[in-house]
Design an enzyme around this catalytic site. Sequence first.
Site, PDB file in Angstrom:
ATOM      1  CD1 TRP A 158     -12.432  18.371 -34.414  1.00  0.00           C
ATOM      2  CD2 TRP A 158     -14.240  19.077 -35.532  1.00  0.00           C
ATOM      3  NE1 TRP A 158     -13.506  17.617 -33.982  1.00  0.00           N
ATOM      4  CE2 TRP A 158     -14.629  18.031 -34.656  1.00  0.00           C
ATOM      5  CE3 TRP A 158     -15.219  19.669 -36.329  1.00  0.00           C
ATOM      6  CZ2 TRP A 158     -15.947  17.582 -34.561  1.00  0.00           C
ATOM      7  CZ3 TRP A 158     -16.530  19.219 -36.239  1.00  0.00           C
ATOM      8  CH2 TRP A 158     -16.880  18.192 -35.359  1.00  0.00           C
ATOM      9  CG  LEU A 261     -13.732  21.042 -20.687  1.00  0.00           C
ATOM     10  CD1 LEU A 261     -13.449  20.254 -19.419  1.00  0.00           C
ATOM     11  CD2 LEU A 261     -12.556  20.955 -21.650  1.00  0.00           C
ATOM     12  CB  CYS A 294     -19.564  22.472 -27.223  1.00  0.00           C
ATOM     13  SG  CYS A 294     -19.035  24.149 -27.435  1.00  0.00           S
ATOM     14  CD  GLU A 395     -20.785  17.801 -26.616  1.00  0.00           C
ATOM     15  OE1 GLU A 395     -21.028  18.968 -26.906  1.00  0.00           O
ATOM     16  OE2 GLU A 395     -19.622  17.354 -26.560  1.00  0.00           O
ATOM     17  CD  GLU A 472     -12.825  30.710 -25.021  1.00  0.00           C
ATOM     18  OE1 GLU A 472     -13.640  30.179 -25.783  1.00  0.00           O
ATOM     19  OE2 GLU A 472     -11.590  30.599 -25.141  1.00  0.00           O
TER      20      GLU A 472
HETATM   21  P1  ADP Z   1     -12.527  16.121 -30.431  1.00  0.00           P
HETATM   22  O1  ADP Z   1     -12.920  14.793 -29.888  1.00  0.00           O
HETATM   23  O2  ADP Z   1     -13.661  17.013 -30.751  1.00  0.00           O
HETATM   24  O3  ADP Z   1     -11.523  16.061 -31.542  1.00  0.00           O
HETATM   25  P2  ADP Z   1     -10.450  16.671 -28.551  1.00  0.00           P
HETATM   26  O4  ADP Z   1     -10.563  17.127 -27.142  1.00  0.00           O
HETATM   27  O5  ADP Z   1      -9.957  15.301 -28.786  1.00  0.00           O
HETATM   28  O6  ADP Z   1     -11.863  16.899 -29.208  1.00  0.00           O
HETATM   29  O7  ADP Z   1      -9.516  17.669 -29.374  1.00  0.00           O
HETATM   30  C1  ADP Z   1      -9.452  19.063 -29.122  1.00  0.00           C
HETATM   31  C2  ADP Z   1      -8.017  19.505 -29.236  1.00  0.00           C
HETATM   32  O8  ADP Z   1      -7.231  18.772 -28.284  1.00  0.00           O
HETATM   33  C3  ADP Z   1      -7.372  19.263 -30.588  1.00  0.00           C
HETATM   34  O9  ADP Z   1      -6.508  20.345 -30.882  1.00  0.00           O
HETATM   35  C4  ADP Z   1      -6.585  17.981 -30.363  1.00  0.00           C
HETATM   36  O10 ADP Z   1      -5.469  17.838 -31.211  1.00  0.00           O
HETATM   37  C5  ADP Z   1      -6.122  18.164 -28.932  1.00  0.00           C
HETATM   38  N1  ADP Z   1      -5.806  16.895 -28.269  1.00  0.00           N
HETATM   39  C6  ADP Z   1      -6.380  15.687 -28.461  1.00  0.00           C
HETATM   40  N2  ADP Z   1      -5.824  14.771 -27.644  1.00  0.00           N
HETATM   41  C7  ADP Z   1      -4.869  15.400 -26.924  1.00  0.00           C
HETATM   42  C8  ADP Z   1      -3.939  14.997 -25.903  1.00  0.00           C
HETATM   43  N3  ADP Z   1      -3.893  13.760 -25.454  1.00  0.00           N
HETATM   44  N4  ADP Z   1      -3.123  15.937 -25.396  1.00  0.00           N
HETATM   45  C9  ADP Z   1      -3.180  17.192 -25.832  1.00  0.00           C
HETATM   46  N5  ADP Z   1      -4.019  17.644 -26.773  1.00  0.00           N
HETATM   47  C10 ADP Z   1      -4.861  16.774 -27.325  1.00  0.00           C
END
Ligand code: ADP
Length: 492
Positions: A158, A261, A294, A395, A472
């Site tokens: 986001w 990541l 990040c 972080e 990227e």
């Molecule tokens: P943050 O903690 O910054 O929200 P995430 O890694 O949780 O970062 O989210 C990044 C993306 O991964 C978002 O599009 C989120 O919807 C997606 N996401 C979160 N959890 C899962 C999951 N278990 N499987 C697949 N996608 C996921």
Amino acid sequence: MPPDIHRPALLREHNFIAQQWRVAASGRVYTVSDPATGLDFAEVPDSGADDARAAVDAAHAAFPGWRARTARERAQFLKRWHALIIAHQEELGRLISREQGKPQHEGRGEVLYAASYVEWFAEEATRTYGDLIPEPVRGKKLMVVKEPVGVVAAITPWNFPAAMIARKIAPALAAGCTVVAKPAEDTPLTSLALVRLAEEAGIPHGVLNIVTASRANAPAVVDVWLADPRVRKITFTGSTAVGKHLARESAGTLKKLSLELGGNAPFIVFDDADLDAAVEGLMASKFRNGGQTCVCPNRVYVQDGVHDAFVGKLVARVAALRVGPASEPDSQIGPMINARAIEKIERHVADAVANGARVVTGGTRLRDSQRDGPHYYAPTVLVGAQAAMECSCEETFGPVVPVTRFHDEADVVREANATPFGLASYFYSRDIARVWRVADQLECGIVGINEGALAAESAPFGGVKESGYGREGSRYGLDDYMHTKYLCQGQL
Ligand code: ADP
């Protein structure tokens, strides 16, 4: 309809699958809220497995046609898309600020940044050169060509709703891949608007598909893509925990992966640094998007001889930052994205203070009549931060600068590297030998040397260790969406 989006056509609240704007197969929706107020302002599909599968069906069917186009044709589409993004900079910028919370100038800036990737890959599309290899024996020709991997699934976070999706979709399309995408649940509208502009730019049927889902349903969508052998690549930006999950679950069909990541960037100021430049660099890199990037410095190490002077200059700048909603044009720090985010910041600061750090400025959540939303945090400087504190280990993703004093170069490099992460690092020094020595030893994918602003579409962005793999942007960025095919012709 949010009142500040002038062009209603840009606001889309549907999935885009097989060239149609659709509701979720289940008919379910979820709401998108404004982080400045906490109030809901839009509804998008809460998609599930059926929608995810339909998107892959479309992308898979479109792949042979898209890859068969010339690189020049694909580039022309990307150039039209780029021109439309630029033409809608204001509206897109407002939409970013509205759903993500960043200040207006940052929202507008992100649109240009996102567009720069589209332009770059429009240009790179025509340069996917192969090789002719000198034959080891007479009568043979050895050739190498690059081919698109196939259907790509893009999953984005986001914090940069336009840039993250653009820098995945643009190289994928340039390479000749087709795309299924899922934007972050907090910020789906900018991505949908970009796809709307791609439609206007003439993207062919099925080449680009996007589905939205709530956090609860994100796994239902992504699991379908992980299991589907037709999806040949996953490109993801987000947390290390989810990145590892994607790596594990895509092993069943051995997909190609790009994982950008989490980081835990060190920012080191040596005694011989230009202190004003170092403060400037830290302000630029730390407080962009309220510290929710990040690559933003998470641990600041300052050498003995300049520690107090540096902290004095830094605190003066940090205390003067204006916090407020993007609707106030002079805001410099917006609201944090959601309740989860602000709770983490509070936890990190409380842990640091409980373990001996001292708050020099900030250190609290903000609430007053101007900032009536629930998600504002005061820009904060802590001194006396230590390696074991939570804010040093992961972080914080907020406007908090924990400062640690150090004495010795070798010690600070060791401490900077003492993390599982390795995305960005920064250091300031005017000693030319030290510059090379330290740059060489830092374990990360990106190094800022006397510089806080590193991002550029022409440079490779990505990490090492648990910050992931793949790059990227840049000429390296296209390779992530292609494989190398070797052709050997005999009987010559
Ligand atoms: P943050 O903690 O910054 O929200 P995430 O890694 O949780 O970062 O989210 C990044 C993306 O991964 C978002 O599009 C989120 O919807 C997606 N996401 C979160 N959890 C899962 C999951 N278990 N499987 C697949 N996608 C996921």
